[in-house]
Write a protein that holds these residues in place. Structure first.
Motif, mmCIF file in Angstrom:
data_model
loop_
_atom_site.group_PDB
_atom_site.id
_atom_site.type_symbol
_atom_site.label_atom_id
_atom_site.label_comp_id
_atom_site.label_asym_id
_atom_site.label_seq_id
_atom_site.Cartn_x
_atom_site.Cartn_y
_atom_site.Cartn_z
ATOM 1 N N LEU A 156 38.958 4.910 36.079
ATOM 2 C CA LEU A 156 39.594 4.773 34.767
ATOM 3 C C LEU A 156 38.790 3.845 33.859
ATOM 4 O O LEU A 156 38.650 4.107 32.659
ATOM 5 C CB LEU A 156 41.020 4.251 34.929
ATOM 6 C CG LEU A 156 42.038 5.233 35.521
ATOM 7 C CD1 LEU A 156 43.347 4.515 35.832
ATOM 8 C CD2 LEU A 156 42.291 6.402 34.577
ATOM 9 N N GLU A 157 38.258 2.775 34.425
ATOM 10 C CA GLU A 157 37.470 1.835 33.626
ATOM 11 C C GLU A 157 36.175 2.484 33.140
ATOM 12 O O GLU A 157 35.772 2.307 31.983
ATOM 13 C CB GLU A 157 37.169 0.585 34.458
ATOM 14 C CG GLU A 157 38.398 -0.283 34.686
ATOM 15 C CD GLU A 157 38.165 -1.365 35.722
ATOM 16 O OE1 GLU A 157 37.056 -1.404 36.294
ATOM 17 O OE2 GLU A 157 39.095 -2.154 35.962
ATOM 18 N N ALA A 161 37.058 4.973 30.424
ATOM 19 C CA ALA A 161 37.371 4.269 29.177
ATOM 20 C C ALA A 161 36.095 3.816 28.479
ATOM 21 O O ALA A 161 35.976 3.896 27.250
ATOM 22 C CB ALA A 161 38.284 3.083 29.462
ATOM 23 N N GLU A 162 35.134 3.340 29.258
ATOM 24 C CA GLU A 162 33.845 2.926 28.700
ATOM 25 C C GLU A 162 33.144 4.101 28.027
ATOM 26 O O GLU A 162 32.498 3.954 26.993
ATOM 27 C CB GLU A 162 32.963 2.356 29.818
ATOM 28 C CG GLU A 162 31.609 1.852 29.358
ATOM 29 C CD GLU A 162 30.748 1.382 30.513
ATOM 30 O OE1 GLU A 162 29.533 1.189 30.296
ATOM 31 O OE2 GLU A 162 31.273 1.239 31.639
ATOM 32 N N LYS A 185 34.751 6.578 26.786
ATOM 33 C CA LYS A 185 35.718 7.098 25.809
ATOM 34 C C LYS A 185 36.162 8.525 26.136
ATOM 35 O O LYS A 185 36.344 9.374 25.250
ATOM 36 C CB LYS A 185 35.161 7.018 24.385
ATOM 37 C CG LYS A 185 34.754 5.615 23.963
ATOM 38 C CD LYS A 185 34.346 5.565 22.505
ATOM 39 C CE LYS A 185 33.823 4.180 22.114
ATOM 40 N NZ LYS A 185 34.760 3.089 22.421
ATOM 41 N N PRO A 233 39.167 10.713 27.914
ATOM 42 C CA PRO A 233 40.541 10.612 28.400
ATOM 43 C C PRO A 233 40.715 11.196 29.802
ATOM 44 O O PRO A 233 40.081 12.197 30.146
ATOM 45 C CB PRO A 233 41.352 11.401 27.369
ATOM 46 C CG PRO A 233 40.363 12.281 26.689
ATOM 47 C CD PRO A 233 39.054 11.591 26.734
ATOM 48 N N ALA A 267 42.150 -0.178 32.784
ATOM 49 C CA ALA A 267 42.292 0.889 31.789
ATOM 50 C C ALA A 267 43.387 1.846 32.236
ATOM 51 O O ALA A 267 43.614 2.045 33.439
ATOM 52 C CB ALA A 267 40.968 1.625 31.638
ATOM 53 N N LYS A 268 44.083 2.433 31.282
ATOM 54 C CA LYS A 268 45.193 3.325 31.571
ATOM 55 C C LYS A 268 44.751 4.781 31.448
ATOM 56 O O LYS A 268 43.872 5.111 30.647
ATOM 57 C CB LYS A 268 46.347 3.080 30.596
ATOM 58 C CG LYS A 268 46.979 1.708 30.702
ATOM 59 C CD LYS A 268 47.778 1.551 31.977
ATOM 60 C CE LYS A 268 48.546 0.228 31.993
ATOM 61 N NZ LYS A 268 49.343 0.069 33.224
ATOM 62 N N PHE A 292 45.194 8.680 30.205
ATOM 63 C CA PHE A 292 45.718 9.286 28.985
ATOM 64 C C PHE A 292 47.029 10.015 29.285
ATOM 65 O O PHE A 292 47.949 10.013 28.467
ATOM 66 C CB PHE A 292 44.691 10.272 28.428
ATOM 67 C CG PHE A 292 45.105 10.960 27.162
ATOM 68 C CD1 PHE A 292 44.938 10.340 25.935
ATOM 69 C CD2 PHE A 292 45.661 12.235 27.197
ATOM 70 C CE1 PHE A 292 45.326 10.971 24.755
ATOM 71 C CE2 PHE A 292 46.040 12.877 26.025
ATOM 72 C CZ PHE A 292 45.875 12.238 24.805
#
Length: 319
Positions: A150-151, A154-155, A157, A159, A178-179, A181
């Motif tokens: 997830l991290e 997120a980096e 971008k 989902p 990070a969550k 989507f």
């Protein structure tokens, strides 16, 4: 391109025996062997929906080679990381109107193999429009491995649509990380996430609005089997009611729904259209004998029969 992650895939073997006799020999005709795992079901449906898809995870040994051959024959891009261990078998014995399953844990994944996967995943996440992560983790993989994914996503971008079981979902969402989507718990898993008993529809909506564990997650889809689903999209809430059907094989319907969301998001569908499209994939999969399969010629008809209500303070408002 949509990237699917199946960390613990399997060769799924189905033995239909009619009646199972214990402590003796059972002979089987018509054995079925397929590339198995929730994320591979997602991959197959995405391919049927016309999406470019890359499947990733860990594969090793002759069983891993079998899966590579299966996905290659299906024109699914192979993004799997090679391991020294042997990919697992999962056996289903169909007998006496029942299904008995024998599931191997899977191979031990070394730290070096995990590092190889993470390096490849970072590049794959950069190239993907969306990522789906499905199913269990094999032995040796740390409990926070999904949080690492997830991290990285997120980096980049990109989902993530996360579809894992209740305990693993709770551990992943509880971490300060990070969550995803989108998540897709069923009613029981949602109740377990917040430590409560069974919830009414109104209580489910209240939980999605107020519980901190769902903060930062854009879409929460609470599945309710044949009754459809409740959904949170941003700050809006919906009830989805599917058409009545005669289910042939509901196995893989949840994976098909994830594929529907990934494909629908890739197509840029609006909220109501997205919900109808994604939930239709679960209905269509349940109508087929083959797991992780939808009849694309029936999509438009099924979508037309899906009902979506926009909810406001717990009341249904037809759109």
């Amino acid at each position: 391109m949509i990237l699917t992650v199946t960390l613990n895939p399997s060769v799924d073997i189905s033995y239909p025996v009619g009646s199972l006799a214990l402590d003796t020999v059972n002979r089987v005709a018509g054995v079925s062997k397929t590339a198995g795992g929730k994320g591979l079901n997602v991959s197959r449906v995405l391919h049927q929906l016309g999406e470019e898809v890359r499947a990733s995870g860990f594969l090793g040994g002759s069983l891993g080679d079998f899966i590579r051959g299966e996905i290659g024959a299906s024109a699914i891009n192979d993004g799997f990381t090679a391991i020294s261990g042997q990919t697992r078998n999962c056996i289903a014995i169909i007998h006496d109107g029942q299904q008995t399953e024998i599931l191997e844990n899977g191979p031990e994944i070394s730290a070096a193999e995990q590092a190889d996967f993470l390096k490849a995943f970072k590049q794959q996440a950069l190239e993907a429009t969306h990522i789906t992560i499905s199913g269990s983790m094999p032995p040796g993989v740390s409990e926070n491995f999904y949080n690492k994914l997830l991290e990285i996503a997120a980096e980049m971008k990109t989902p993530v649509l996360l579809d894992v079981n209740g305990k693993l979902l709770q551990e992943t969402l509880s971490a300060r990380s990070a969550k995803p989507f989108l998540i897709k718990p069923n009613e029981s898993e949602l109740a377990a996430l917040i430590g409560q008993a069974d919830l009414t529809d109104t209580e489910i909506i209240h939980v999605l609005k107020t519980e901190a564990i769902f903060s930062g997650i854009e879409m929460v889809i609470v599945t309710q089997g044949k009754d459809g689903a409740l959904a949170k999209i941003g700050k809006e809430y919906y009830r989805i009611i599917p058409p009545e059907i005669t289910a042939v094989n509901p196995v893989g319907s949840g994976d098909s729904v994830i594929a529907g969301f990934a494909a629908g998001l890739s197509k840029g569908l609006t909220a109501t259209a997205l919900l109808k499209y994604a939930l239709s994939m679960g209905v269509l999969n349940a109508m087929e004998k083959q797991t992780g399969y939808v009849d694309t010629e029936k999509i438009d008809d099924c979508v037309a029969q899906m009902s979506v209500e926009h909810l406001n303070e717990g009341d249904g408002i037809n759109e």
